[in-house]
Design an enzyme around this catalytic site. Structure first.
Site, PDB file in Angstrom:
ATOM      1  N   TYR A  90      10.480   0.146  17.659  1.00  0.00           N
ATOM      2  CA  TYR A  90       9.536  -0.265  16.618  1.00  0.00           C
ATOM      3  C   TYR A  90      10.224  -0.305  15.253  1.00  0.00           C
ATOM      4  O   TYR A  90      10.035  -1.249  14.479  1.00  0.00           O
ATOM      5  CB  TYR A  90       8.338   0.684  16.585  1.00  0.00           C
ATOM      6  CG  TYR A  90       7.359   0.394  15.475  1.00  0.00           C
ATOM      7  CD1 TYR A  90       6.556  -0.753  15.518  1.00  0.00           C
ATOM      8  CD2 TYR A  90       7.239   1.247  14.387  1.00  0.00           C
ATOM      9  CE1 TYR A  90       5.664  -1.032  14.499  1.00  0.00           C
ATOM     10  CE2 TYR A  90       6.353   0.981  13.361  1.00  0.00           C
ATOM     11  CZ  TYR A  90       5.565  -0.159  13.416  1.00  0.00           C
ATOM     12  OH  TYR A  90       4.688  -0.447  12.395  1.00  0.00           O
ATOM     13  N   TYR A 133      16.819   4.366  11.724  1.00  0.00           N
ATOM     14  CA  TYR A 133      16.336   3.804  10.464  1.00  0.00           C
ATOM     15  C   TYR A 133      17.498   3.282   9.624  1.00  0.00           C
ATOM     16  O   TYR A 133      17.467   2.153   9.123  1.00  0.00           O
ATOM     17  CB  TYR A 133      15.553   4.871   9.680  1.00  0.00           C
ATOM     18  CG  TYR A 133      15.227   4.471   8.256  1.00  0.00           C
ATOM     19  CD1 TYR A 133      14.163   3.611   7.981  1.00  0.00           C
ATOM     20  CD2 TYR A 133      15.973   4.962   7.184  1.00  0.00           C
ATOM     21  CE1 TYR A 133      13.858   3.245   6.679  1.00  0.00           C
ATOM     22  CE2 TYR A 133      15.679   4.598   5.879  1.00  0.00           C
ATOM     23  CZ  TYR A 133      14.620   3.744   5.634  1.00  0.00           C
ATOM     24  OH  TYR A 133      14.327   3.378   4.342  1.00  0.00           O
ATOM     25  N   SER A 137      18.693   0.934   1.538  1.00  0.00           N
ATOM     26  CA  SER A 137      18.507   2.380   1.464  1.00  0.00           C
ATOM     27  C   SER A 137      19.834   3.137   1.446  1.00  0.00           C
ATOM     28  O   SER A 137      20.800   2.716   2.086  1.00  0.00           O
ATOM     29  CB  SER A 137      17.689   2.846   2.678  1.00  0.00           C
ATOM     30  OG  SER A 137      17.707   4.256   2.801  1.00  0.00           O
ATOM     31  N   GLN A 174       4.125   3.809  -1.385  1.00  0.00           N
ATOM     32  CA  GLN A 174       4.493   4.376  -2.687  1.00  0.00           C
ATOM     33  C   GLN A 174       5.115   3.313  -3.601  1.00  0.00           C
ATOM     34  O   GLN A 174       4.623   3.044  -4.706  1.00  0.00           O
ATOM     35  CB  GLN A 174       5.490   5.526  -2.485  1.00  0.00           C
ATOM     36  CG  GLN A 174       6.122   6.016  -3.787  1.00  0.00           C
ATOM     37  CD  GLN A 174       7.264   6.985  -3.577  1.00  0.00           C
ATOM     38  OE1 GLN A 174       7.080   8.176  -3.759  1.00  0.00           O
ATOM     39  NE2 GLN A 174       8.431   6.493  -3.209  1.00  0.00           N
ATOM     40  N   GLU A 185      20.304   5.673   3.045  1.00  0.00           N
ATOM     41  CA  GLU A 185      20.517   6.151   4.415  1.00  0.00           C
ATOM     42  C   GLU A 185      21.537   5.275   5.149  1.00  0.00           C
ATOM     43  O   GLU A 185      22.053   5.678   6.193  1.00  0.00           O
ATOM     44  CB  GLU A 185      19.201   6.183   5.183  1.00  0.00           C
ATOM     45  CG  GLU A 185      18.251   7.300   4.764  1.00  0.00           C
ATOM     46  CD  GLU A 185      18.674   8.680   5.247  1.00  0.00           C
ATOM     47  OE1 GLU A 185      19.409   8.761   6.259  1.00  0.00           O
ATOM     48  OE2 GLU A 185      18.273   9.672   4.619  1.00  0.00           O
ATOM     49  N   SER A 224       9.442   3.500   7.479  1.00  0.00           N
ATOM     50  CA  SER A 224      10.356   4.084   6.489  1.00  0.00           C
ATOM     51  C   SER A 224      10.613   5.582   6.647  1.00  0.00           C
ATOM     52  O   SER A 224      11.323   6.164   5.829  1.00  0.00           O
ATOM     53  CB  SER A 224       9.825   3.818   5.072  1.00  0.00           C
ATOM     54  OG  SER A 224       8.536   4.393   4.933  1.00  0.00           O
ATOM     55  N   THR A 258       0.818  -1.225   0.000  1.00  0.00           N
ATOM     56  CA  THR A 258       0.000   0.000   0.000  1.00  0.00           C
ATOM     57  C   THR A 258       0.847   1.269   0.000  1.00  0.00           C
ATOM     58  O   THR A 258       0.309   2.369  -0.113  1.00  0.00           O
ATOM     59  CB  THR A 258      -0.949   0.030   1.216  1.00  0.00           C
ATOM     60  OG1 THR A 258      -0.162  -0.012   2.413  1.00  0.00           O
ATOM     61  CG2 THR A 258      -1.916  -1.137   1.186  1.00  0.00           C
TER      62      THR A 258
END
Length: 318
Positions: free
Chosen positions: A93, A147, A123, A12, A125, A82, A10
């Protein structure tokens, strides 16, 4: 007919990937966490063409059941917490979903159908406080957020399952990729959404953090093709997916405001509240390996991307 299971369908990337695979003739399944309120906006136009399966990356039995139901040839793990900013306020979490969730789905695949081809959404990141520019597949990781740290774990556990169990696992180290389906918490969509509102007289200002941060931004619709191409190769491998160009947040703001005929300096306010505790100053990817081995090239330019997003937000508010 090939079949694929997409976690995070669901979101992007999940919605663009589902569209792409449907056009390729796939049977598409999506793993969806059960919630009291539905949020299927990104897939509403294709919902009657896909099959949603209830499951959670934190719950291995539900993942095993999802794989038994879908019997996929390919699994694309796009599910994650994300949003980088949120990972500081919700580090545990973020770790459970973005890091340990990868182990859970890999273990489910190993137990049920180990010949599945697996894609892990890594990623840029992970590079964080970059140790070389541009960043390529062999650039050392130095994550600067919970993250980013979680994504490094997910990346390495995917490689570990490939090397330990001879499973076909690939990681796509995707640099920033945006679209009209991007969440409002991300800076690109925050900017284009506010520009549309300001143009239509619905807002008076846009508050942002570091305008000098540099990112390599591309179009999400282009990037999902690279995910698919990775799983079509004879041998599994990891790839940087990027445009090879970098732009500042200030450039993003200038293009968006100029497109609607407004002077950005009259509306943009720098707010320390939006500064990161540990900033990532520049991310710039080197996509040469993907170009050479996958034949992949980005199609939508940075300016075209921003204009597309502004147009979408203007249409929504009009």
């Amino acid at each position: 007919m090939k079949s694929a299971l997409i976690t995070g369908i669901t979101g992007q990337d999940g919605s663009y990937l589902a569209e792409f695979l449907l056009n390729k003739g796939y049977k598409v399944y999506g793993l969806k966490r059960r919630t009291s309120t539905e949020n299927n906006e990104n897939i509403r136009h294709i919902q009657n063409q896909i099959e949603l399966i209830s499951g959670d990356l934190n719950d291995i039995p539900s993942l095993i059941e999802a794989i038994r139901i879908s019997k996929p040839d390919e699994v694309y793990n796009l599910g994650a917490q994300s949003f980088v900013e949120c990972s500081w306020s919700q580090p545990i979490y973020t770790t459970e979903i973005t890091a340990l969730g990868v182990t859970n789905i890999l273990e489910a695949i190993r137990l049920v159908k180990p010949d599945i081809r697996f894609y892990q959404a890594s990623s840029s990141e992970m590079f964080g406080k970059v140790l070389e520019t541009p960043q390529k597949e062999t650039t050392p990781f130095y994550p600067r957020s919970p993250y980013g740290v979680a994504k490094v774990y997910g990346h390495w556990i995917s490689i570990n399952y490939r090397e330990s169990y001879n499973m076909y696992t690939c990681s796509g180290i995707l640099f920033n990729h945006e679209s009209p389906r991007r969440g409002l918490e991300f800076v690109t969509r925050k900017v284009t959404n506010s520009v549309a509102k300001i143009k239509l007289g619905l807002e008076k200002e846009l508050r942002l953090g570091n305008l000098q941060a540099k990112r390599d931004w591309g179009f999400a619709g282009d990037y999902v093709e690279a995910m698919w191409l990775m799983l079509q190769q004879d041998q599994p491998d990891d790839y940087v997916i990027a445009t090879g160009e970098t732009h500042t947040v200030k450039e993003l703001v200038e293009i968006a405001f100029e497109y609607v005929g407004l002077d950005w300096e009259k509306y943009v306010v720098t707010d320390p509240k939006f500064m990161r505790p540990a900033e990532v100053d520049i991310l710039l990817g080197n996509p040469q390996k993907a170009r050479k081995n996958l034949g992949w090239e980005p199609k939508v330019s940075f300016k075209e991307l921003i204009k597309m997003m502004v147009d979408s937000d203007l249409a929504k508010y009009k």
